[in-house]
Design an enzyme around this catalytic site. Structure first.
Site, PDB file in Angstrom:
ATOM      1  CB  SER A  65      43.230  45.982  33.950  1.00  0.00           C
ATOM      2  OG  SER A  65      44.204  45.901  34.499  1.00  0.00           O
ATOM      3  CB  ALA A 159      43.436  42.375  33.904  1.00  0.00           C
ATOM      4  CE  LYS A 160      45.403  47.177  41.947  1.00  0.00           C
ATOM      5  NZ  LYS A 160      46.298  45.960  42.695  1.00  0.00           N
ATOM      6  CB  SER A 161      40.799  41.144  37.277  1.00  0.00           C
ATOM      7  OG  SER A 161      39.269  40.470  37.664  1.00  0.00           O
ATOM      8  CE1 TYR A 165      44.267  42.620  45.177  1.00  0.00           C
ATOM      9  CE2 TYR A 165      43.169  42.804  43.055  1.00  0.00           C
ATOM     10  CZ  TYR A 165      44.381  43.071  43.707  1.00  0.00           C
ATOM     11  OH  TYR A 165      45.415  43.534  43.388  1.00  0.00           O
TER      12      TYR A 165
END
Length: 306
Positions: A65, A159-161, A165
């Site tokens: 990420s 990517a766990k951006s 969220y």
């Protein structure tokens, strides 16, 4: 209890700080512009003490990420891995939730982050079932959100951006304001994507279907489910899934580190299947919890003792 007013320890930039002292400046770049990434990782109690589930996979995804987002990591995967395990020990946890976070500091203000230093922190705390213990047993009610999941050229979906969220929060708040337990997002073409923080699976006539994950996160619990389902003899197919297929599914369930394996028993006020958690979901739940609790020797390598 406020998350900032707790006893314990947080790892930040290579140092262990008392929980209440782990603070950043109000002009921290990520706070203003949202460029950062994180992981959600669980530790579970086992017969041999606490163990972290699929830690190496989470660390790999964290660094992936950061690379996607152009963040130069100031530490190594081994250092973050060690900090995750130590966070469980230092905070006296037999199980719980671990949160590594990569963020930009307050060295500058402006959209272009050049010149802002990358910082890394790891915290861990006790946390139960994300949607409540009853959700795992009885299932949840879900609303399809009016907000679409990001297009692949709008947000980097692998990517766990942090910024992803905002989209999740809008969908979640909309669903809960209307009395639902959770939301489900479609992609920009109108096909099923994922939950605000979960991947989604559909069961029809004994076959498990999942959306193509072009606009969804490649979840680690999702990968776990794929392995366990295959071992149990279920066929899994990835394809585009329409909203109305959710309504007529035999079973629907969410997967995620926080959500674990959560049955969905209603979508948009339409009962799913019998309106109760189905046999496939329940079977996979049992296999999953056996793994995370150290009761499945075939997948002992998924657990890192803390």
């Amino acid at each position: 209890m406020s998350m900032e007013d707790r006893d314990g320890w947080i790892w930040m930039d290579g140092q262990w700080l008392p929980w209440r002292d782990a603070k950043v400046h109000a002009l921290t770049h990520t706070l203003h512009y949202g460029l950062g990434c994180f992981e959600g990782i669980r530790a579970y109690p086992t017969a041999h003490g606490p163990a972290v589930f699929r830690l190496d996979d989470h660390i790999e995804r964290l660094f992936d990420s950061a690379h996607i987002l152009g963040l130069a990591m100031p530490c190594t995967p081994a250092e973050v891995r060690a900090a995750c395990l130590e966070a469980v020990r230092r905070n006296g946890l037999d199980g719980g939730y671990i949160r590594p976070l990569v963020f930009l500091g307050a060295e500058k203000v402006g959209v272009d982050p050049a010149g802002a230093a990358t910082h890394v922190m790891v915290a861990a705390w006790q946390w139960g079932a994300y949607l409540g213990a009853q959700a795992l047993e009885r299932g949840i009610r879900v609303k399809v959100a009016s907000f679409a999941r990001h297009h692949v050229n709008v947000q980097m979906c692998r990517a766990k951006s942090v910024s992803t969220y905002t989209n999740s929060i809008l969908a979640c708040r909309e669903a809960r304001a209307e009395g639902y337990d959770e939301a489900l997002l479609l992609d920009t073409d109108g096909f099923v994507a994922e939950g605000p923080g979960e991947n989604v699976f559909v069961v029809k006539r004994g076959v498990i279907y999942e959306p193509e994950i072009t606009s969804a996160l490649d979840g680690i619990t999702r990968r776990t489910l794929q392995t366990l389902a295959s071992e149990a003899g279920y066929e899994i197919r990835a394809r585009r899934i329409t909203r109305d297929e959710l309504y007529i599914a035999d079973e629907v369930f969410f997967t995620g580190t926080a959500a674990e394996i959560t049955p969905v028993v209603e979508v948009d006020r339409r009962r799913v299947g019998s309106g109760r958690p189905g046999p496939v979901t329940q079977a996979l739940q049992r296999r999953f919890f056996a793994c995370v609790r150290g009761e499945d020797p075939a997948h002992a390598d998924w657990l890192a003792p803390a």
